[in-house]
Design an enzyme around this catalytic site. Structure first.
Site, PDB file in Angstrom:
ATOM      1  CG  ASP A   1      -2.117  -0.958   1.032  1.00  0.00           C
ATOM      2  OD1 ASP A   1      -2.291  -1.495  -0.079  1.00  0.00           O
ATOM      3  OD2 ASP A   1      -2.858  -1.177   2.015  1.00  0.00           O
TER       4      ASP A   1
ATOM      5  NE  ARG B   1     -12.421   2.520  -1.721  1.00  0.00           N
ATOM      6  CZ  ARG B   1     -11.694   1.479  -2.084  1.00  0.00           C
ATOM      7  NH1 ARG B   1     -11.220   1.401  -3.301  1.00  0.00           N
ATOM      8  NH2 ARG B   1     -11.442   0.521  -1.243  1.00  0.00           N
TER       9      ARG B   1
HETATM   10  C1  UD1 Z   1      -5.659  -5.915   2.857  1.00  0.00           C
HETATM   11  C2  UD1 Z   1      -5.751  -4.416   2.865  1.00  0.00           C
HETATM   12  C3  UD1 Z   1      -5.155  -3.838   1.596  1.00  0.00           C
HETATM   13  C4  UD1 Z   1      -3.720  -4.349   1.403  1.00  0.00           C
HETATM   14  C5  UD1 Z   1      -3.676  -5.883   1.492  1.00  0.00           C
HETATM   15  C6  UD1 Z   1      -2.261  -6.429   1.465  1.00  0.00           C
HETATM   16  C7  UD1 Z   1      -7.778  -4.071   4.141  1.00  0.00           C
HETATM   17  C8  UD1 Z   1      -9.187  -3.605   4.168  1.00  0.00           C
HETATM   18  N1  UD1 Z   1      -7.148  -4.026   2.959  1.00  0.00           N
HETATM   19  O1  UD1 Z   1      -6.439  -6.355   1.757  1.00  0.00           O
HETATM   20  O2  UD1 Z   1      -5.149  -2.408   1.693  1.00  0.00           O
HETATM   21  O3  UD1 Z   1      -3.234  -3.937   0.141  1.00  0.00           O
HETATM   22  O4  UD1 Z   1      -4.286  -6.310   2.721  1.00  0.00           O
HETATM   23  O5  UD1 Z   1      -1.507  -5.901   2.470  1.00  0.00           O
HETATM   24  O6  UD1 Z   1      -7.219  -4.428   5.169  1.00  0.00           O
HETATM   25  N2  UD1 Z   1      -5.697 -13.531  -2.064  1.00  0.00           N
HETATM   26  C9  UD1 Z   1      -6.104 -14.695  -2.667  1.00  0.00           C
HETATM   27  N3  UD1 Z   1      -7.164 -15.383  -2.126  1.00  0.00           N
HETATM   28  C10 UD1 Z   1      -7.804 -14.944  -1.010  1.00  0.00           C
HETATM   29  C11 UD1 Z   1      -7.378 -13.762  -0.383  1.00  0.00           C
HETATM   30  C12 UD1 Z   1      -6.316 -13.069  -0.938  1.00  0.00           C
HETATM   31  O7  UD1 Z   1      -5.540 -15.109  -3.683  1.00  0.00           O
HETATM   32  O8  UD1 Z   1      -8.730 -15.631  -0.549  1.00  0.00           O
HETATM   33  C13 UD1 Z   1      -4.577 -12.765  -2.644  1.00  0.00           C
HETATM   34  C14 UD1 Z   1      -5.039 -11.420  -3.158  1.00  0.00           C
HETATM   35  O9  UD1 Z   1      -5.547 -11.538  -4.474  1.00  0.00           O
HETATM   36  C15 UD1 Z   1      -3.771 -10.614  -3.099  1.00  0.00           C
HETATM   37  C16 UD1 Z   1      -3.061 -11.186  -1.865  1.00  0.00           C
HETATM   38  O10 UD1 Z   1      -3.643 -12.461  -1.627  1.00  0.00           O
HETATM   39  O11 UD1 Z   1      -2.984 -10.847  -4.236  1.00  0.00           O
HETATM   40  C17 UD1 Z   1      -3.178 -10.314  -0.624  1.00  0.00           C
HETATM   41  O12 UD1 Z   1      -4.512 -10.252  -0.242  1.00  0.00           O
HETATM   42  P1  UD1 Z   1      -4.977 -10.005   1.261  1.00  0.00           P
HETATM   43  O13 UD1 Z   1      -3.811 -10.035   2.180  1.00  0.00           O
HETATM   44  O14 UD1 Z   1      -6.133 -10.892   1.529  1.00  0.00           O
HETATM   45  O15 UD1 Z   1      -5.487  -8.512   1.153  1.00  0.00           O
HETATM   46  P2  UD1 Z   1      -6.855  -7.903   1.638  1.00  0.00           P
HETATM   47  O16 UD1 Z   1      -7.208  -8.401   2.986  1.00  0.00           O
HETATM   48  O17 UD1 Z   1      -7.856  -7.957   0.568  1.00  0.00           O
END
Ligand code: UD1
Length: 422
Positions: free
Chosen positions: A308, A400
């Site tokens: 981020d 946002r």
């Molecule tokens: C959170 C943050 C976001 C930040 C991200 C990574 C919030 C509201 N948002 O997003 O600002 O950029 O952490 O630090 O806290 N993935 C999968 N399958 C899943 C879940 C995730 O493949 O079921 C992948 C995503 O596509 C992405 C990566 O894992 O490439 C990181 O995702 P994740 O850590 O889950 O991020 P968020 O929780 O969505």
């Protein structure tokens, strides 16, 4: 749609108050669904994403009140609670998926639309689904919605995550507080927002051990009570405003900032020649003289360099002395700010997940388009350093995640104004 107009060249001096963390608050708010008693959050940020979560919780039947000009969020979920999170709200923000774990824990079933959010990659939900299935949920995807149910409630389990997903860790953490037995999350995300969520859940009576480490153990309890909790400082807003004097020159104290929230990032600033000093009130950042040095950056889960802050760091490196490499390992499509920076005279070459940035002496103002939340603010930072005027269009993304950005930067000497759209 509003735009932000920035005139570059001013040195920045003064202090900026850092808000409570958007990403922590978005995880803390759904915790209201885990109790019938009031949950009050202090130090909440005033952002459109928080309004979206408010609308989502209200659509489920929670009472959510914004007090003290939005700084305090008072919530109560006495019931009855609906278990369907509709597409119309969920599509606006990926973090809406954080109601899935709490709803399953409370009601034993839930129907949650697949989320939207920033267009920075595919962002599937498989890690959330596999984890909740390990706890006894049966989940299927029908018509764009996840339909989840349990036979007699969630059960504690060993839950290994294939990747340390922040959202999946939060969903499982919340779900496990009310599950029967012990849940062990392996390869859990270690972000400060997880620690903050665990701290609030513990105040509510949850039994959690290890938040902030890769293994979190949760002993399920029968019920949770209310709590009052102050949201942790927003480390991404902090890092963004630390970059402002780094890019423009001058000295800015970020009030409420702590080094432990941004260590990997601050180490890169140090390498680039920016001084970061911990003070009694926050972090003081100064660029004394000359161009910053080129540095190589690789985004990683916490405690690594945060994805981020990658776009904002690129804005700094565009005028560094030498060639920098930025490797993005978390999201597959997170360089959408690069073509806009090129319009401002930057030299950036993208090959797969790596951006090679050759520093130029000076950027030039231009009309640019914000494509996602962090990209928007990187263009504002670039504009502050550029010669002439930069107009950042489509700033609704910005709202946002950044409250009153023009006031905060304006107060330290930046020439920045919001032009209301028609
Ligand atoms: C959170 C943050 C976001 C930040 C991200 C990574 C919030 C509201 N948002 O997003 O600002 O950029 O952490 O630090 O806290 N993935 C999968 N399958 C899943 C879940 C995730 O493949 O079921 C992948 C995503 O596509 C992405 C990566 O894992 O490439 C990181 O995702 P994740 O850590 O889950 O991020 P968020 O929780 O969505």
């Amino acid at each position: 749609m509003d735009s932000i107009v920035v005139t570059g060249g001013a040195e920045l001096r003064g202090s900026i108050e850092i808000a409570g963390a958007k990403n922590a608050c978005l995880a803390l708010m759904p915790a209201t669904l885990l109790t019938e008693e009031p949950l009050t959050l202090m130090n909440a940020p005033r952002l459109s994403d928080i309004k979206t979560m408010t609308l989502l919780l209200q659509s489920l039947g929670s009472e959510v009140q914004s007090l003290q000009d939005g700084r305090v969020i008072a919530m109560s979920s006495l019931g009855p609670i609906s278990t369907t999170a509709e597409y119309d709200i969920v599509r606006k923000m990926r973090a809406s998926n954080l109601v899935l774990g709490p709803l399953l824990a409370r009601e034993g079933h839930a129907v949650v639309s697949l989320p939207g959010g920033c267009a920075i990659g595919a962002r599937p939900m498989d890690i959330h689904v596999t984890a909740l299935e390990a706890m006894g949920a049966e989940i299927e995807l029908k018509d764009g919605y996840l339909h989840a149910k349990t036979q007699g409630g969630l059960k504690g389990a060993r839950v290994p995550l294939r990747f340390a997903s922040v959202g999946a860790t939060e969903n499982v953490l919340m779900a496990a507080t009310l599950a029967k037995g012990t849940t062990v999350i392996e390869n859990a995300a270690r972000e400060p927002e997880i620690v903050d969520l665990a701290s609030c859940l513990s105040k509510m009576g949850a039994q959690i051990d290890g938040a902030g480490a890769s293994t979190i153990t949760i002993q399920g309890v029968d019920r949770l009570g209310g709590a009052t909790h102050a949201v942790v400082t927003d480390r991404i807003e902090l890092g963004t405003y630390m970059l402002a004097p780094a890019i423009c020159g001058g000295e800015v104290e970020c009030l409420g900032g702590r080094l432990e929230l941004v260590e990997a990032f601050a180490a890169k600033l140090d390498e680039a020649g920016i001084s970061v000093e911990e003070t009694a009130k926050g972090l003081k950042v100064a660029r004394k003289n000359g161009r910053v040095a080129a540095v190589d950056v690789r985004t990683e889960p916490f405690p690594g360099f945060p994805t981020d802050l990658q776009a904002q760091m690129m804005a700094l490196l565009c005028t560094a002395d030498g060639v920098s490499h930025l490797e993005e390992t978390i999201f597959e499509n997170r360089f959408m700010h690069a073509p806009e920076l090129l319009r401002m005279g930057a030299d950036v070459d993208i090959q797969g997940g790596t951006a090679t940035v050759t520093g130029v002496e000076r950027l030039k103002g231009a009309p640019v388009m914000a494509t996602d939340l962090r990209a928007s603010v990187s263009l504002i930072l670039a504009g502050l350093a550029a010669e002439g005027e930069t107009v950042v269009n489509r700033v609704y993304h910005l709202d946002r995640g950044y409250e009153h950005v023009e006031e905060k930067l304006g107060a330290v000497g930046a020439k920045i104004e919001r032009v209301p759209g028609v």
